[in-house]
Design a protein around this motif. Sequence first.
Motif, short mmCIF file in Angstrom:
data_model
loop_
_atom_site.label_atom_id
_atom_site.label_comp_id
_atom_site.label_asym_id
_atom_site.label_seq_id
_atom_site.Cartn_x
_atom_site.Cartn_y
_atom_site.Cartn_z
N VAL A 360 24.96 60.06 19.45
CA VAL A 360 26.09 59.30 19.98
C VAL A 360 25.53 58.07 20.69
N PHE A 361 26.09 56.91 20.41
CA PHE A 361 25.69 55.68 21.11
C PHE A 361 26.73 55.38 22.20
N PHE A 362 26.26 54.94 23.38
CA PHE A 362 27.20 54.73 24.48
C PHE A 362 26.64 53.74 25.49
N SER A 363 27.50 53.32 26.44
CA SER A 363 27.10 52.47 27.57
C SER A 363 27.07 53.34 28.82
N PRO A 364 25.91 53.52 29.47
CA PRO A 364 25.84 54.37 30.67
C PRO A 364 26.73 53.87 31.81
N LYS A 365 26.76 52.55 32.00
CA LYS A 365 27.59 51.94 33.05
C LYS A 365 28.33 50.76 32.45
N GLU A 366 29.44 50.42 33.07
CA GLU A 366 30.23 49.29 32.58
C GLU A 366 29.37 48.03 32.52
N GLY A 367 29.42 47.36 31.38
CA GLY A 367 28.63 46.14 31.20
C GLY A 367 27.29 46.37 30.56
N ASP A 368 26.86 47.65 30.45
CA ASP A 368 25.58 47.96 29.80
C ASP A 368 25.72 47.82 28.28
N PRO A 369 24.60 47.60 27.57
CA PRO A 369 24.65 47.62 26.10
C PRO A 369 25.16 48.97 25.61
N SER A 370 25.78 48.96 24.43
CA SER A 370 26.42 50.18 23.92
C SER A 370 25.53 50.94 22.94
N ASP A 371 24.22 50.65 22.96
CA ASP A 371 23.33 51.31 22.00
C ASP A 371 22.35 52.29 22.66
N TYR A 372 22.68 52.73 23.89
CA TYR A 372 21.90 53.82 24.49
C TYR A 372 22.20 55.12 23.74
N VAL A 373 21.20 55.99 23.64
CA VAL A 373 21.33 57.20 22.82
C VAL A 373 21.63 58.42 23.68
N ALA A 374 22.67 59.17 23.27
CA ALA A 374 22.91 60.51 23.81
C ALA A 374 22.96 61.46 22.62
N ILE A 375 22.76 62.73 22.89
CA ILE A 375 22.84 63.75 21.85
C ILE A 375 23.96 64.72 22.24
N GLU A 376 24.96 64.81 21.37
CA GLU A 376 26.10 65.69 21.64
C GLU A 376 25.86 67.03 20.95
N LEU A 377 26.02 68.12 21.71
CA LEU A 377 25.77 69.46 21.20
C LEU A 377 27.08 70.14 20.77
N LYS A 378 26.95 71.24 20.07
CA LYS A 378 28.12 71.95 19.56
C LYS A 378 29.06 72.37 20.69
N ASN A 379 28.50 72.72 21.85
CA ASN A 379 29.33 73.16 22.97
C ASN A 379 30.00 72.00 23.71
N GLY A 380 29.81 70.76 23.21
CA GLY A 380 30.44 69.58 23.81
C GLY A 380 29.60 68.89 24.86
N LYS A 381 28.52 69.54 25.28
CA LYS A 381 27.65 68.94 26.30
C LYS A 381 26.85 67.79 25.70
N ARG A 382 26.62 66.77 26.52
CA ARG A 382 25.76 65.66 26.10
C ARG A 382 24.45 65.71 26.88
N ILE A 383 23.36 65.50 26.18
CA ILE A 383 22.04 65.37 26.80
C ILE A 383 21.44 64.06 26.30
N THR A 384 20.24 63.73 26.75
CA THR A 384 19.66 62.47 26.30
C THR A 384 18.16 62.60 26.06
N ILE A 385 17.61 61.59 25.41
CA ILE A 385 16.19 61.56 25.05
C ILE A 385 15.49 60.56 25.96
N THR A 386 14.35 60.96 26.53
CA THR A 386 13.64 60.15 27.51
C THR A 386 12.16 60.03 27.14
N ASN A 387 11.45 59.24 27.93
CA ASN A 387 9.99 59.16 27.78
C ASN A 387 9.34 60.53 27.92
#
Length: 708
Positions: A360-387
Amino acid sequence: MSDRKVRMGIDVGGTHTKAVAIDNATHEIIGKSSVKTTHDDKAGVATGVVQAFKNCLKENNIDPKDVIFVAHSTTQATNALIEGDVAQVGVIGMGGKGPGGWLAKVQTGLKDIDLGSGRSIKLHNRYLVDDTLSDDTVTQAIKDLLGEGAQVIVASEAYGVDDMENENGVCGIARKMGLEATAASEITKLYGLTRRTRTAAINASILPKMLKTANDTEASVRSAGVSIPLMIMRGDGGVMEINEMKKRPVLTMLSGPAASVMGSLMYLRASNGVYFEVGGTTTNIGVIKDGRPAIDYSIVGGHRTYISSLDVRVLGVAGGSMIRCDKSGVKDVGPRSAHIAGLDYAVFTPEEEIVDPKVVFFSPKEGDPSDYVAIELKNGKRITITNTCAANVLGLVKPEYFAYGNANAARKAMKPLADYMGKTVEEVATQILTRAYEKIEPIITELAAKYRLEKDQISLVGVGGGAAALIGFCSDKMGLRYSIPDNAEVISSIGVALAMVRDVVERVVPNPTPEDIRSIKTEAIDKAVESGAAPDSVEVHIEIDPQTSKLTAIALGSTEVKTTDLLKECTEEEARQLAADDLKAKPGDIDLICSTKNFYVYGMERKGKHPVRILDKKGFIKVQRNDGEAIQCKASAYRNVVSQLWESMAIYQQDAILRPDYYICTGARVMDFSGSVDLDKIIMLMEVDMQMLNSNDDIIIVGAKNSL
């Protein structure tokens, strides 16, 4: 009360406030505790400081009466300036009449100070001629400034550094009127009226907020049963009593990074290196040079000040930085972090939860670019990928490190992103860390050049919970050594607990005499004692800058109960191995040139040069130079040896003569006389210290060649 004596250090971070208890005799960690930093509490971060302190005592059965030292670092000053949570400042400038008075009026009549974040410190100005100064004229000026909105007062006189009577008088009247006030010459003794006034105005702007926090913290610590003075970490790596902080809160800027560096120096035998403090959102990068952290004047909103603090670069890329992507690959890492977005790291998510992951691509805060990556799981929870996720996938994080997590969980979460890009999971992980490296490498290169660190002398020192996520990849790319000290995730709290009192006096003194040096040395000792140092523990390092005529005295001392050293003495064989490792040579290929009861000096011949290393008996490398000579002699012979090396180690260029730097090992100290180009000044500086020695004492003089 037991016989045990305990030192407590508390570090206030952006996410957590961590307390550490250390045995004063052995430096063994006997307790840790962590709470969420209480930004939103009525008492602010002070509540978290006290919670962590009390929890650490209770959880580890420590009697408050056993605590002989307690100190904390604080982000309060830095955050107040970043967020614009500052008071309006009334500046009373003072000086003469005529052209000189007109200039003083202009230099103290500052405009609002832009904080570089869209916020500013609002200033209101009055100028009083010295001849007209009286209680009535000062009182009226303060009333006028209050009418314009001023909440605190600054007094700044053209030559206040030479005579503070008028500045102190204005501050005294302001305090009688119920206001906080700052005398510019109390913050710094340097000339430069505009910069001195600006520094004082920045200090005054955070006084009300810092005083409230200081008073709340002090009262709470007292209520916990501790009666000793509360110490506060300074931005330059020392500590000062809370009463001194109430006068000069601006000195606590960047005290968080300072704490981590001082903790690292306690735990690592490192002389020259670049340290990383890696948190979840930001990474602080700075330099250790000759066993000391690099210090420079802080810049606030683009304005240079006279506030000495660690020379730190702050980057928006760290262990929790999220990634930005498109089909072509990873575009960027950070500055937004998982903490800011309220998402868990994939690597710290239970593997069984990662079912049917989708990108899932999203903006973490208003005005941020919309290409930050989140991973949506079957249970509806979102997690993310980091360094941190990427480093674990590539097997770069050892189990003992704070950043270690479930690599399989991270791999499962990254798989749909890798499929989207048409790459393998390992290729995506490598791209993530490469983007982070591309931001970090130029900073390391710039700092190494600024402080003349030669590549073969640089080691990277990783501290903070996220250190292992970045340091291994970056060091491999740059071909550098690296280390992560024990307890890296609480290294800042350790640094606070073990910090020494530090104070600095700076003056402009053209052609200083021995009396000038003795005078500034005495003043520095007095200031360190005022800040909480035991008088007999204070040592002073003197620096002379011939270009600016600046004379600097840096005083370091321990608090009333002197600590013992963590490390046992090493044998000559162990010291030789440490020096050989640092020289990248075999122990049998290096020579022990000189030794005293406190120091070893090793060297070797290499390609026409003679690299030298000075080690103390604890195994700390105090000095690393690529071409030097060491001579052992009696204290009475130091002039002859220094003069001899002045000529024999000179390097003649077409348009200049490069003279050697000097280091003298005497007692348990290494005195650093590097950077001066005048033999008479060097001898004068040495003489002030050598007069304290018995003429028959053994000393080691090391001369080191300089090069362009």
